[in-house]
Scaffold this motif. Structure first.
Motif, PDB file in Angstrom:
ATOM      1  N   GLY A  91       0.792  -1.224   0.000  1.00 24.75           N
ATOM      2  CA  GLY A  91       0.000   0.000   0.000  1.00 24.75           C
ATOM      3  C   GLY A  91       0.822   1.271   0.000  1.00 24.75           C
ATOM      4  N   ASP A  92       2.118   1.179   0.288  1.00 22.49           N
ATOM      5  CA  ASP A  92       2.968   2.369   0.225  1.00 22.49           C
ATOM      6  C   ASP A  92       3.139   2.782  -1.231  1.00 22.49           C
ATOM      7  N   LEU A  93       3.300   4.074  -1.442  1.00 25.36           N
ATOM      8  CA  LEU A  93       3.509   4.589  -2.794  1.00 25.36           C
ATOM      9  C   LEU A  93       5.002   4.713  -3.065  1.00 25.36           C
ATOM     10  N   VAL A  94       5.417   4.325  -4.253  1.00 21.35           N
ATOM     11  CA  VAL A  94       6.825   4.433  -4.649  1.00 21.35           C
ATOM     12  C   VAL A  94       6.916   5.390  -5.843  1.00 21.35           C
ATOM     13  N   PHE A  95       7.987   6.187  -5.868  1.00 20.26           N
ATOM     14  CA  PHE A  95       8.112   7.263  -6.855  1.00 20.26           C
ATOM     15  C   PHE A  95       9.454   7.190  -7.578  1.00 20.26           C
ATOM     16  N   PHE A  96       9.407   7.577  -8.850  1.00 24.25           N
ATOM     17  CA  PHE A  96      10.557   7.438  -9.731  1.00 24.25           C
ATOM     18  C   PHE A  96      10.755   8.702 -10.562  1.00 24.25           C
ATOM     19  N   ASN A  97      12.003   8.930 -10.943  1.00 27.13           N
ATOM     20  CA  ASN A  97      12.367   9.995 -11.871  1.00 27.13           C
ATOM     21  C   ASN A  97      12.675   9.322 -13.204  1.00 27.13           C
ATOM     22  N   THR A  98      11.686   9.246 -14.075  1.00 28.33           N
ATOM     23  CA  THR A  98      11.851   8.550 -15.352  1.00 28.33           C
ATOM     24  C   THR A  98      12.179   9.499 -16.502  1.00 28.33           C
ATOM     25  N   LEU A  99      12.019  10.791 -16.277  1.00 26.67           N
ATOM     26  CA  LEU A  99      12.256  11.753 -17.356  1.00 26.67           C
ATOM     27  C   LEU A  99      13.481  12.633 -17.119  1.00 26.67           C
TER      28      LEU A  99
END
Length: 155
Positions: A91-99
């Motif tokens: 349920g935790d949100l994970v975030f990425f720098n794809t750009l």
């Protein structure tokens, strides 16, 4: 007889030591994700007709009465509580720098190194945080689900 008793005792110790998010308790969250696996990516999409990554998060978490999240992944990355990668739970949100310009992609952690997300090229899918592409682009994680919603998700 001793071997049987020791085996049963050992099994009891093992099963009581397993945390709730490691056993079959994540079934509700995974079931909601499985309902929309393969749904196409649609920029700005928030319905089962098509999702972008943050719209997918809004759709799934709303099923667990989490409906106060901002619309974009950049904004979602600022709410809740920061969580270290090694302390992630379902349920935790994970975030990425794809750009290369800051947070541009997000998903929902499912446990066991897996997260669900709406990929711009493949739609809703499950990937591993350890995949080189995501490992190299991982930025942060946030816990946005309160304890009651978490229990509803995993029980």
């Amino acid at each position: 007889m001793k071997k049987v008793i020791l085996s049963l005792l050992g099994a009891a110790v093992i099963f009581t030591a397993i945390t709730p998010s490691t056993f079959a308790s994540d079934i509700k969250l995974e079931s909601e994700v499985n309902e929309v696996l393969g749904t196409p990516y649609v920029w700005g999409g928030t319905t089962a007709a098509g999702f972008d990554c943050s719209g997918f998060i809004l759709y799934v978490l709303k099923k667990f009465n989490v409906d106060n999240l901002p619309r974009t992944s950049q904004s979602q990355a600022k709410v809740g509580t920061a969580v270290a990668k090694e302390n992630l739970r379902s349920g935790d949100l994970v975030f990425f720098n794809t750009l290369g310009t800051g947070i541009s992609h997000a998903g929902i952690y499912l446990g066991d190194d897996q997260f669900a997300h709406s990929s711009s090229s493949k739609g809703v899918r499950i990937s591993k945080l350890s995949e080189t592409y995501y490992k190299d682009r991982y930025v942060t994680a946030r816990r946005v689900v309160d304890q009651q919603s978490y229990l509803n998700m995993v029980n």
